[in-house]
Design an enzyme around this catalytic site. Sequence first.
Site, short mmCIF file in Angstrom:
data_model
loop_
_atom_site.label_atom_id
_atom_site.label_comp_id
_atom_site.label_asym_id
_atom_site.label_seq_id
_atom_site.Cartn_x
_atom_site.Cartn_y
_atom_site.Cartn_z
CG ASP A 73 40.06 22.07 23.41
OD1 ASP A 73 40.34 22.86 22.47
OD2 ASP A 73 39.27 21.13 23.27
C1 BGC Z 1 38.72 21.68 19.83
C2 BGC Z 1 40.16 21.20 19.66
C3 BGC Z 1 40.84 22.05 18.63
C4 BGC Z 1 40.79 23.49 19.06
C5 BGC Z 1 41.47 24.45 18.11
C6 BGC Z 1 38.64 23.16 20.07
O1 BGC Z 1 37.32 23.60 19.96
O2 BGC Z 1 38.11 20.99 20.89
O3 BGC Z 1 40.16 19.86 19.27
O4 BGC Z 1 42.16 21.61 18.43
O5 BGC Z 1 39.43 23.88 19.17
O6 BGC Z 1 40.72 24.59 16.97
#
Ligand code: BGC
Length: 750
Positions: A221
């Site tokens: 993530d």
């Molecule tokens: C989120 C993810 C997301 C990623 C990219 C993170 O803060 O938890 O779900 O895909 O950001 O935006």
Amino acid sequence: MTPELTVAEQAALTSGRDAWHTTPVESAGLPAITVADGPHGVRLQTDPDEMLRGQPATCFPPAVATASTWDPDLLRRMGEALGDECRAMDVAVLLGPGINLKRSPLGGRNFEYFSEDPLLAGVLATAWVSGLQSRNVGASLKHFAVNSQETDRLRVSADVDERTLREMYLSAFKRVITQARPWTVMCAYNKVNGVYASQNHWLLTEVLRNEWGFEGVLVSDWGAVADRVAAVAAGLDLTMPGPDDAGDRDLEEALATGRLDSAQLARAAGRVAALVERAAARLPGDYDQAAHHALAREIACRAIVLLKNDGGLLPLAADGTGTIAVIGEFARTPRYQGGGSSQITPTRLDDALTEITAATAATVLFAPGYLTGDSAAQESAAQDGETEAQEDENLLAEAVALAAASDVALVFVGSEHETEGADRDGIDLPAAHLALIEEVAKANPRTVVILSNGAVLATAPWDITVPAVVEGWLLGQAGGGAVADVIFGRVNPSGRLAETIPLRIQDHPSYLDFPGEHGHVRYGEGLFVGYRGFDAREQEVAYPFGFGLSYTTFGYGQATATATEQGIEIHVPVTNTGERDGREVVQVYVSFPGSAVSRARRELKAFASVPLTAGETKDVVLTIDRDDLAYWDTRLNRWVVEGGEYHCAVGASSRDLRTTAVVEVQGDEVRVPLSADSTVGEWLADPRGEQLLRQALASMPETESGSMARFFADPTLFLFLTGIPLGRLTSVPGSPLTAEAIAKLVAAAG
Ligand code: BGC
């Protein structure tokens, strides 16, 4: 073929070039590929200064809504459409779907997740991923794993026992990974049992890769990696976002010092390279915006759950005369998605007020009823120099007067915001919305409440004051039209709850252990997540899991079930007994009353969304995979199907079970090795153990204080003895079972 890469290139390839691209390695012919959020639309961010704004794309209904369709075919079509939009925007990997369990109604990202039930979440996500990937665009199944809260999300440790982990929190992941083979999996921010998901070797390598056979790319993530070297060693391939020059250097250094094995980095880089090559096979595409908007509307229609409809108030006749009062700012300024990384810039946005007005010959009048952060009413209040409380009172009075003068009142209320990054602080409607319902219902007995919310809202006690309640979730860009379709009966509602609506948050199984403290959250309710917990305690709920009304009615005949090699096959005749065409979601809940382990009273094991014209009967066939009957045995460290009678209850919700078929299933061969630490009861439950123990006792001489054999013959003493590990009997006064005798027994038991 994975190209030859230098160590520096390998390190660079395992972190991004920026927030949305992999690092290109030109010498090896590897271009950068683009990734984008996800999950209910494509958020292609092209302006680095616009944090959460992407290029216009279809904003499909978020998962809270799509889950309520209980229809994998729809989810597959949505995945295909998303794949087409990705191709049009040159996106190689779409960051979704999010499939974490909704452990608590307070979870800030519940709107992005499907359900409190792992089978429902897993089946729907499998269809979504298959649809997307059929377009040669990769999915990123997230957030692996146990990411069920936002509080302290970058640090908190989700402390869960292994059986609960396997049966509940990992189960949907396993299904999607083994059945739809997503190109990538995104690890979660949080720790799982004390170890960051991004650095958790057990989770990433032992379970995901070795047990489930995942061969794709494991991506972090965004910002989830605390230690690059530990992450690569645990099995993570791609750290996002990038660049991460310091981390790249750490990797090179770790290779030099031997902290990291060169094969580990080479493997991670090889997987990223393979992803880039795979993505190159994607042909550019295009999509029809109007067709995708229509699909978004179709899905939104199917997601709406009719919770209450006393006296058949709905549907309203579209050719009706008279006046319809549309009350509530959300009818004009729709809440259609949650906040955070999943926020889509829609290609267009329909509102319910316009759509209702267009759908009927009746006069439609509007009153905003309350202020919202971004409403026009808020602005005018500010201009008039009124306080918020005064303006709320004025708006309420205006709405009540309109309701009193109208033939029917449609009241749009809901939660004000839900966003990634923060959990909710309660499940009640805002006070101004509650007051609006109360006063409008007094002014007009024909009041319909339409909810807009990303996660469960309490409906008690206000729902008894109104004849009709429509759960409208967050329905995406075409939700306004979908609400009108259901209100006027152009669509017969068929949505079903994918999460229980409790009477009070205090009743919820997670209540005492959410969101934890000091860096830990204890999953104290264990297996008893959502309806499993309410059922175990026989607690009343406002609306049970699986519930939803229709404008028609359905009757069930007798279900039959047969055991097959693959599992269980169930047949049940279902009839549309009303006068409108409709769709029933037939649900099968399995119980195993004879279980030797603690189990939920009933668990969803199969379901089907079945269209039925008025008067039509269909023989609905549902299958349960044998694997889905198993529990995780912590003694044996494996799945076990217990043998015996399984009760398959079939019905319209988890608490509206109409017919039950009982079927005998052959159990797995299970033998837990006996040891000195096994209790007397365990020895006696094992045929060989029992024989050996009884023989040994019978051959032992009487002692002064009586024979052990006599102890066993006395029912009270026998009960006393059964819980004692055999090895401890050496210390029972007068016991002839010496350590030596016990060692012999253990050796003989094998
Ligand atoms: C989120 C993810 C997301 C990623 C990219 C993170 O803060 O938890 O779900 O895909 O950001 O935006």
